[in-house]
Design an enzyme around this catalytic site. Sequence first.
Site, PDB file in Angstrom:
ATOM      1  N   VAL A 166      51.619  31.430  19.875  1.00  0.00           N
ATOM      2  CA  VAL A 166      51.090  32.698  18.534  1.00  0.00           C
ATOM      3  C   VAL A 166      51.240  33.981  19.071  1.00  0.00           C
ATOM      4  CG1 VAL A 166      50.071  30.513  16.532  1.00  0.00           C
ATOM      5  CG2 VAL A 166      48.473  31.797  18.805  1.00  0.00           C
TER       6      VAL A 166
ATOM      7  N   ARG B  64      53.880  36.277  20.921  1.00  0.00           N
ATOM      8  CA  ARG B  64      54.836  37.316  21.402  1.00  0.00           C
ATOM      9  C   ARG B  64      56.161  36.334  22.813  1.00  0.00           C
ATOM     10  NH1 ARG B  64      53.931  39.488  17.550  1.00  0.00           N
ATOM     11  NH2 ARG B  64      53.976  41.536  17.283  1.00  0.00           N
TER      12      ARG B  64
ATOM     13  N   ASP C 281      55.482  29.617  17.534  1.00  0.00           N
ATOM     14  CA  ASP C 281      55.936  29.999  16.038  1.00  0.00           C
ATOM     15  C   ASP C 281      56.764  31.788  16.496  1.00  0.00           C
ATOM     16  OD1 ASP C 281      55.592  30.627  13.625  1.00  0.00           O
ATOM     17  OD2 ASP C 281      53.950  32.202  14.206  1.00  0.00           O
TER      18      ASP C 281
ATOM     19  N   GLU D  59      64.614  36.789  18.087  1.00  0.00           N
ATOM     20  CA  GLU D  59      64.238  35.873  16.635  1.00  0.00           C
ATOM     21  C   GLU D  59      65.507  37.054  15.640  1.00  0.00           C
ATOM     22  OE1 GLU D  59      60.840  36.909  15.297  1.00  0.00           O
ATOM     23  OE2 GLU D  59      59.320  35.387  17.308  1.00  0.00           O
TER      24      GLU D  59
ATOM     25  N   HIS E 183      58.279  32.467  13.008  1.00  0.00           N
ATOM     26  CA  HIS E 183      56.921  33.668  12.786  1.00  0.00           C
ATOM     27  C   HIS E 183      56.564  33.698  11.191  1.00  0.00           C
ATOM     28  CE1 HIS E 183      56.673  37.448  15.408  1.00  0.00           C
ATOM     29  NE2 HIS E 183      55.813  37.106  14.768  1.00  0.00           N
TER      30      HIS E 183
ATOM     31  N   SER F  27      53.092  32.398  11.211  1.00  0.00           N
ATOM     32  CA  SER F  27      51.709  31.363  12.033  1.00  0.00           C
ATOM     33  C   SER F  27      50.842  32.839  11.087  1.00  0.00           C
ATOM     34  CB  SER F  27      51.121  31.555  12.903  1.00  0.00           C
ATOM     35  OG  SER F  27      51.136  32.574  13.824  1.00  0.00           O
TER      36      SER F  27
END
Length: 306
Positions: A209, A211, A235, A240, A259, A261
């Site tokens: 959670v 990077r 996450d 991305e 992404h 969380s």
Amino acid sequence: MVESGAEVRYTTAERLPEDLRGADALFVWDFRCTGVEAAWLAADALQWVHVAGAGVDAVLFPALRDSDVVLTNSRGVFEGPIAEYVLGLVLTFAKDFAGTFAAQRERRWQHRETERIDGSAVVIAGTGPIGRAVARTLRSVGMRVEGIGRTRRDHDPDFGVVRGFDQLTRRLPHADFVVAASPLTERTEGMFNASTFAAMKPSARLINVGRGALVVTEDLVAALRDGVIAGAALDVFDTEPLPTSSPLWTMPAVLVSPHMSGDFVGSLPALAELFVDNYRCWLSGNPLRNVVDKRLGYVPTRASGG
């Protein structure tokens, strides 16, 4: 409140070079925005940059790092929600919720035993506010936690013991779950790689959670494929959105989330409120909240050590 006392320019990454001229402050709403560096030559009056996120790696390019511009982040908004999310992921693995959902879809009655989390061991890489919130939450359900951070401490209120980053590989064999919650810095980039995965228990799961670039994706895929570790909940990713071609989408015992969380109902107003509060401090000449140490890449605290 801001518009009543200042000229506010709403802009995009494409228009930022034009709109940044003469601006005293910049509020980066999209923490992933990389357009600030491209517009930096236009920052002729800039004094303060605020990021609507915990991580500031997207804007911490050399020219900003070396400047006198103050950088702040949105620490205080995401810690609790991320800790809750991590607990949910731990329970998802331990209680095999994915198996239950699959059996239900197939109308298959499949009784089985699941794992206890009480007494299991967790290594949390990253002892800043997010890592600390995760540690407190997991300890509250009986899990044994220890931290990996920049500074060693033997009597930490949240972790009990904090060891330096150089001890990560030595501590991983003791962990049932490993949580990556570090900020992205030169020191932490790629900290989870083939060597660290090889040090983990074959039954251990990784939860990231922090990077995406904390993890070497190719090494993680290999470790999962070869049974070096039992699973991963991710996450964040080095790219991305996660490309549809990534094998992580379909690997067994891998949970992929976009992404999210730290995002919760009401998080956007909370981010705006934090900025407005900091704006009041800035106008009045009082110290700003959440000032990032641009050398370290995060907001230092006396207790965290990184």
